[in-house]
Each structure stands twice: as structure tokens, then as C-alpha cells.
Design a protein around this motif. Sequence first.
Motif, PDB file in Angstrom:
ATOM      1  N   VAL A   1       0.879  -1.167   0.000  1.00  0.00           N
ATOM      2  CA  VAL A   1       0.000   0.000   0.000  1.00  0.00           C
ATOM      3  C   VAL A   1       0.915   1.214   0.000  1.00  0.00           C
ATOM      4  CG1 VAL A   1      -1.837   1.254   1.173  1.00  0.00           C
ATOM      5  CG2 VAL A   1      -1.774  -1.254   1.254  1.00  0.00           C
ATOM      6  N   ALA A   2       0.842   2.023  -1.061  1.00  0.00           N
ATOM      7  CA  ALA A   2       1.802   3.100  -1.264  1.00  0.00           C
ATOM      8  C   ALA A   2       1.189   4.470  -1.022  1.00  0.00           C
ATOM      9  CB  ALA A   2       2.364   3.031  -2.685  1.00  0.00           C
ATOM     10  N   ASP A   3       2.083   5.435  -0.819  1.00  0.00           N
ATOM     11  CA  ASP A   3       1.716   6.861  -0.759  1.00  0.00           C
ATOM     12  C   ASP A   3       0.771   7.185   0.387  1.00  0.00           C
ATOM     13  OD1 ASP A   3       3.256   7.311  -3.077  1.00  0.00           O
ATOM     14  OD2 ASP A   3       1.561   6.737  -4.338  1.00  0.00           O
ATOM     15  N   ILE A   4       1.003   6.575   1.529  1.00  0.00           N
ATOM     16  CA  ILE A   4       0.209   6.878   2.724  1.00  0.00           C
ATOM     17  C   ILE A   4       0.790   8.118   3.398  1.00  0.00           C
ATOM     18  CG2 ILE A   4      -0.573   6.022   4.955  1.00  0.00           C
ATOM     19  CD1 ILE A   4      -0.140   3.171   3.849  1.00  0.00           C
ATOM     20  N   SER A   5      -0.039   9.081   3.696  1.00  0.00           N
ATOM     21  CA  SER A   5       0.414  10.302   4.364  1.00  0.00           C
ATOM     22  C   SER A   5       0.509  10.074   5.870  1.00  0.00           C
ATOM     23  CB  SER A   5      -0.549  11.459   4.085  1.00  0.00           C
ATOM     24  OG  SER A   5      -0.541  11.811   2.716  1.00  0.00           O
ATOM     25  N   TYR A   6       1.634  10.485   6.452  1.00  0.00           N
ATOM     26  CA  TYR A   6       1.759  10.447   7.905  1.00  0.00           C
ATOM     27  C   TYR A   6       1.949  11.848   8.481  1.00  0.00           C
ATOM     28  CZ  TYR A   6       6.875  10.908   7.358  1.00  0.00           C
ATOM     29  OH  TYR A   6       8.138  11.348   7.051  1.00  0.00           O
ATOM     30  N   GLY A   7       1.937  12.856   7.620  1.00  0.00           N
ATOM     31  CA  GLY A   7       2.078  14.243   8.045  1.00  0.00           C
ATOM     32  C   GLY A   7       1.616  15.165   6.940  1.00  0.00           C
ATOM     33  N   SER A   8       1.810  16.453   7.130  1.00  0.00           N
ATOM     34  CA  SER A   8       1.260  17.440   6.204  1.00  0.00           C
ATOM     35  C   SER A   8       2.181  17.797   5.051  1.00  0.00           C
ATOM     36  CB  SER A   8       0.905  18.721   6.975  1.00  0.00           C
ATOM     37  OG  SER A   8       2.060  19.243   7.622  1.00  0.00           O
ATOM     38  N   ASP A   9       3.480  17.536   5.186  1.00  0.00           N
ATOM     39  CA  ASP A   9       4.415  17.894   4.121  1.00  0.00           C
ATOM     40  C   ASP A   9       4.326  16.886   2.972  1.00  0.00           C
ATOM     41  OD1 ASP A   9       6.979  19.743   3.679  1.00  0.00           O
ATOM     42  OD2 ASP A   9       7.437  17.744   2.889  1.00  0.00           O
ATOM     43  N   PRO A  10       4.552  17.328   1.727  1.00  0.00           N
ATOM     44  CA  PRO A  10       4.516  16.383   0.599  1.00  0.00           C
ATOM     45  C   PRO A  10       5.467  15.202   0.746  1.00  0.00           C
ATOM     46  CG  PRO A  10       4.449  18.625  -0.226  1.00  0.00           C
ATOM     47  CD  PRO A  10       4.691  18.726   1.258  1.00  0.00           C
ATOM     48  N   ARG A  11       6.549  15.367   1.503  1.00  0.00           N
ATOM     49  CA  ARG A  11       7.477  14.250   1.703  1.00  0.00           C
ATOM     50  C   ARG A  11       7.086  13.361   2.876  1.00  0.00           C
ATOM     51  NH1 ARG A  11      11.933  13.321  -1.016  1.00  0.00           N
ATOM     52  NH2 ARG A  11      12.822  12.171   0.739  1.00  0.00           N
ATOM     53  N   ASN A  12       6.045  13.705   3.566  1.00  0.00           N
ATOM     54  CA  ASN A  12       5.591  12.862   4.677  1.00  0.00           C
ATOM     55  C   ASN A  12       4.711  11.743   4.150  1.00  0.00           C
ATOM     56  OD1 ASN A  12       5.148  15.633   7.031  1.00  0.00           O
ATOM     57  ND2 ASN A  12       6.987  14.535   6.425  1.00  0.00           N
ATOM     58  N   LYS A  13       5.328  10.828   3.410  1.00  0.00           N
ATOM     59  CA  LYS A  13       4.632   9.682   2.816  1.00  0.00           C
ATOM     60  C   LYS A  13       5.393   8.406   3.148  1.00  0.00           C
ATOM     61  CE  LYS A  13       1.459  12.052   0.482  1.00  0.00           C
ATOM     62  NZ  LYS A  13       1.581  12.199  -0.979  1.00  0.00           N
ATOM     63  N   LEU A  14       4.655   7.309   3.203  1.00  0.00           N
ATOM     64  CA  LEU A  14       5.289   6.018   3.445  1.00  0.00           C
ATOM     65  C   LEU A  14       4.561   4.927   2.675  1.00  0.00           C
ATOM     66  CD1 LEU A  14       3.211   4.449   5.584  1.00  0.00           C
ATOM     67  CD2 LEU A  14       4.326   5.942   7.233  1.00  0.00           C
ATOM     68  N   ASP A  15       5.259   3.820   2.481  1.00  0.00           N
ATOM     69  CA  ASP A  15       4.705   2.624   1.853  1.00  0.00           C
ATOM     70  C   ASP A  15       4.766   1.481   2.856  1.00  0.00           C
ATOM     71  OD1 ASP A  15       4.627   4.194  -0.436  1.00  0.00           O
ATOM     72  OD2 ASP A  15       6.348   3.204  -1.390  1.00  0.00           O
ATOM     73  N   VAL A  16       3.748   0.639   2.853  1.00  0.00           N
ATOM     74  CA  VAL A  16       3.712  -0.532   3.734  1.00  0.00           C
ATOM     75  C   VAL A  16       3.763  -1.795   2.883  1.00  0.00           C
ATOM     76  CG1 VAL A  16       2.420  -1.800   5.488  1.00  0.00           C
ATOM     77  CG2 VAL A  16       2.359   0.708   5.461  1.00  0.00           C
ATOM     78  N   TYR A  17       4.712  -2.672   3.199  1.00  0.00           N
ATOM     79  CA  TYR A  17       4.882  -3.964   2.533  1.00  0.00           C
ATOM     80  C   TYR A  17       4.429  -5.059   3.502  1.00  0.00           C
ATOM     81  CZ  TYR A  17       7.887  -1.595  -0.894  1.00  0.00           C
ATOM     82  OH  TYR A  17       8.389  -0.760  -1.866  1.00  0.00           O
ATOM     83  N   THR A  18       3.342  -5.704   3.168  1.00  0.00           N
ATOM     84  CA  THR A  18       2.819  -6.780   4.007  1.00  0.00           C
ATOM     85  C   THR A  18       3.138  -8.126   3.369  1.00  0.00           C
ATOM     86  OG1 THR A  18       0.996  -5.400   4.793  1.00  0.00           O
ATOM     87  CG2 THR A  18       0.738  -7.782   5.016  1.00  0.00           C
ATOM     88  N   PRO A  19       3.698  -9.061   4.120  1.00  0.00           N
ATOM     89  CA  PRO A  19       3.986 -10.385   3.553  1.00  0.00           C
ATOM     90  C   PRO A  19       2.732 -11.028   2.976  1.00  0.00           C
ATOM     91  CG  PRO A  19       5.024 -10.132   5.695  1.00  0.00           C
ATOM     92  CD  PRO A  19       4.136  -8.937   5.518  1.00  0.00           C
TER      93      PRO A  19
END
Length: 295
Positions: free
Chosen positions: A39-57
Motif C-alpha cells: 500500500v503506497a503513498d500513505i500520508s503520515y504528516g502534512s508535508d509532501p514528503r511525509n509519505k510512506l509505503d507498507v509492505y505486508t507479507p
Amino acid sequence: MIRAALKWVFVGGLLGLLVGCSPLKVLNALTPGSTFSRVADISYGSDPRNKLDVYTPTHAADDAPVVVFFYGGSWNSGSRSDYRFVGEALASRGIVAVLADYRLYPQVHYQGFLEDSARAVGWTREHIGQYGGDASRLYVMGHSAGGYNAAMLALDPKWLASVGMKPSMLRGWIGLAGPYDFLPIENPDVKPVFFFPNSPPDSQPINHVSAASPPALLIAATDDTLVNPQRNTGGMARRLREQGVSVRELYFSKPGHATLVASLSRPMRSLAPVLDEVVSFIHAQDQARVAAHDL
């Protein structure tokens, strides 16, 4: 004998490719997608670089361990999309991986990207159950500059305190060729990130070690010419041991600074058993927690 020779011919050819074009893109192109869902491009903050991806087995249990990974790049470059091979490596061993971007210099100095790193961990603790992860089995991990981020979150309580957490909420931290003790700064690209020549001692992870610090796995390349392994990995391991903190310290001769993290990828795993060591460390912390609970 022939098989071993062919293997090293392949590795040598791959190293040539890594030199000749974008190294991380080559590794990602050779990374399978069957071992995880992302699951990509999840926001964890307000800045455009505050994004993360989650890799689930692909076949994860609902209580899988979780690793938040921070990449390197001298705190002035990098993208989580370049490290798909890290997400795949961890997911292939039953670990939920969170790969986070963070703000970089010159947008921020070191405090800014540590704030972002803490926010990413705070988001993970709050939400990772939705992705098959167990928030009570949480680790931070990083390579090079990202190893610094991981170390500061694990060792200096003020960063995780900003998201309502404590370092004791981490099962452990993992540093790959991380800089933990680097004043005075010599790298001209890094000097402004830490306000050189007025770089505060408080910015150094080694100055925050205490008896309450989480267990650590520290891995370095023997001949690393960018981050001195004896001063940084060796010095950090000694300081942790002096405080009675559990630490596993390893050095490998085949990889260099950059290829240490590349050895997590499938094509480069013959360079060093970094992935095996990460998985063993996580399993060991689980076993230690069970043993402590049974006492």
C-alpha cells in the motif's frame, strides 16, 4: 566449484551494472513482487514528503513483527521508491516493512528529519494493525544516514516523546553502516545539515546511550571509507555494552558502504548475510520477551 565461479561472475557483472547505471533501479527491477502486497503513498504528516509505503507479507500472520526502515543519502537525497528491494526482503521473511520518506536538507536541518522519522514511527504504531503488523513488535532500521535516524529515535527519548511514545516501546533497532559519532564533521555535504562549525553534541546518537536503550543490531562493512566502522559501529557497540544493553556487532568484508544495504536484495545476498542477521535478531528479541514473561 563451477557453480560458485558462475555465481561470482554473475555478481561481478551485476556490480558492473550498478556502477554503469542507477544501482537501485537495477536491484528493484530484479525484485519479485510475489512475496508482498504494498500500500503506497500513505500520508503520515502534512508535508509532501511525509509519505510512506507498507509492505505486508503475502502470507503474513496478523501479529507479524514490524520494521520501519529509513534510507541513506547524506540527508539531502533519497526516495522510498528506490528501496523496494528492502521492503521485499523483509516481507519475504514474514516481516511487515514500512518505508518512509522524510524531509531533507536544505528544506530542514537535522531536527526536521528526526521529527518526520518520529512521526512515521508514531503513525506505524497507531495504524500498522490494519496491515497485519503487531505494534508491540516494532523495530526501527536504517542504512547510513537512515541508520542515524533510527539510532536517534531509539536512543534520545525526546523524538518519540513528540508522538506520545518512548524508546522502550521499540523491541530493538538495527543500524547498517550508520554514523553515530561524527563530530567534527568532515563531509562538506553534511556540514550545513548539522550547523557546522556549531554542531551540537546533542546531535550525536552515541551521547544518548543509557541503560534503558533498546537492544541493537549493528552491521558495518569492514572497509567502509565513507562512515568509519571502527569509530561509529564499534564505538556505539562499546558504549551500549558499557551500559549493559544487549548488542550484536557484525562486520563483513565483501560489501562496501553502499553494497551493504544492497546485500538485502536477492541478486546481492551472496555478499553478506545481512537479511539473515536481521531476521535472527528479531526472532531473538521475541524469544527474550517470551522468556522474560515466563519468569
